[in-house]
Every structure is written in C-alpha cells, then in structure tokens.
Design a protein around this motif. Structure first.
Motif, mmCIF file in Angstrom:
data_model
loop_
_atom_site.group_PDB
_atom_site.id
_atom_site.type_symbol
_atom_site.label_atom_id
_atom_site.label_comp_id
_atom_site.label_asym_id
_atom_site.label_seq_id
_atom_site.Cartn_x
_atom_site.Cartn_y
_atom_site.Cartn_z
ATOM 1 N N HIS A 159 60.959 109.399 80.127
ATOM 2 C CA HIS A 159 62.125 110.014 79.514
ATOM 3 C C HIS A 159 62.006 110.157 77.997
ATOM 4 O O HIS A 159 62.024 111.276 77.479
ATOM 5 C CB HIS A 159 63.383 109.211 79.872
ATOM 6 N N VAL A 184 65.210 116.582 81.208
ATOM 7 C CA VAL A 184 65.429 115.140 81.304
ATOM 8 C C VAL A 184 66.707 114.794 82.071
ATOM 9 O O VAL A 184 66.695 113.939 82.960
ATOM 10 C CB VAL A 184 65.459 114.503 79.896
ATOM 11 N N THR A 233 68.362 107.748 80.632
ATOM 12 C CA THR A 233 67.166 107.821 79.789
ATOM 13 C C THR A 233 66.552 106.470 79.463
ATOM 14 O O THR A 233 65.418 106.400 79.003
ATOM 15 C CB THR A 233 67.499 108.517 78.456
#
Length: 205
Positions: free
Chosen positions: A15, A36, A78
C-alpha cells in the motif's frame, strides 16, 4: 510455507510503497486512490478475509445495500493513518467504513431535513461541546454524510446501536467500527485524494 510467508510480507508492504512510487512518478492522485482504495486488499484484514466478509455483509444486510457499495478506508485499509500520522494497530485502531450509496445518502439527508423542519430547527444538533450544525453542512456539500454529526432522533439511535454491536463483535481486531455515507464514488475518491495530499505535504523529507 516460506513462499507463502514471503508473499504475505510483500502484500503487507504494497500500500504505502505503491503510493510512494506513484507519487515519485507524478501519477495523478485519482489513479493512486482508485488503485489503493478501490482495488487493493484491506491491509488490516489480510489473512482474515472471512472476517471482512462477515463485517461487510452484516452492514449490507442491515442497510439493504449492495455489498460492493461498502469500502474500507482509513488506516485499516492502508496500514497508516494520514490524519494521525500513525500506523494501524490491531485492537486499538478503528475500522473506518465508507458506504458509497446515493440512495442511502438521500434517505438520511431527507430524514434530517424533515425532522429539523428544513434545517431551521437546529436544537437536535446541540451537544455538550456545542452545535454540530455547521460541521454537518460542511460535509454534506462535499457529498459526505457523517452520522456522528446528525441530530438526535430515531435514526441516530439505531445507527449508533448497530455499529456499537458490530464493534463489540469485532473488538479483538478493532477499537470500534465507524461508517460514513458518500453520495457517489466521485465524492469518496475526492476525500481520499485529500488524504494523499495531506500525506505528501506532511511526510518526512
């Protein structure tokens, strides 16, 4: 086994490394967000995909919305909070959910409009820290409905009850589970673009 462990480690790094690489290559932030946030796995739930399914499916069934309209965002997605500048920590960090559904957005904003008599009765927005009204309106114009800012009433009570129960079921992984409603994917993407921008501005040189 070694190959599997190495594969997991690579996924765990993907990420932020991907964000950094794309930033260095001057990729449009919209492309970074779509890659992402909309296609990569949820970092906090890698290896625990069943749990992710159960959480998202429960939200889908409660609100009667497509499960594909539910996205994970924040540090759980993330592995890093761009706002707090901290890494995700199991059982102490939150799971932030984005419900991207125009019909649900309309349902809640219409309810607020009705119970506040066209936003003229603002007493329900009052909390012990003041009024949430201005903040509520500032987010609405950005296509975001924040339930924590909505006025008191039946829908607020039911919302807090549902996510409170969902949080309790998953307290081994998350401090709490919270959600907001986005009017469309474009508004969701814009919000995440602002996070990328904040990350670029504040990251160490």
């Amino acid at each position: 086994m070694t190959k599997t462990l190495n594969s997991c480690k690579n996924v765990l790094k993907m990420h932020l490394e991907s964000i950094e690489e794309d930033i260095n290559n001057n990729a449009p932030y919209l492309n970074i967000v779509r890659k992402v946030y909309l296609t990569y796995p949820t970092k906090a739930l890698i290896g625990n995909e069943k749990r992710q399914y159960y959480i998202l499916n429960e939200i889908s069934e409660y609100f009667n919305i497509p499960i594909m309209n539910i996205q994970v965002c924040g540090s759980a997605k993330t592995g890093y909070s761009f706002h707090k500048k901290t890494q995700f920590s199991a059982a102490t960090s939150d799971l932030d959910i984005a419900i991207v559904d125009s019909n649900l957005f309309l349902t809640y904003t219409e309810w607020v409009f009705k119970i506040t008599k066209g936003l003229t009765d603002r007493t329900g927005f009052t909390t012990d820290r003041g009024s949430n009204f201005n903040q509520y309106c500032n987010y609405i114009v950005k296509g975001i409905f924040r339930p924590d800012l909505m006025p008191s009433g039946r829908k607020r009570i039911n919302w807090l009850k549902f996510f409170g129960q969902l949080s309790t079921k998953n307290k081994d992984l998350f401090a709490s589970i919270n959600a907001g409603i986005y009017m469309s994917q474009a508004f969701f993407e814009y919000k995440q673009i602002s996070n990328i921008n904040e990350y670029v501005i504040n990251k160490p040189l």
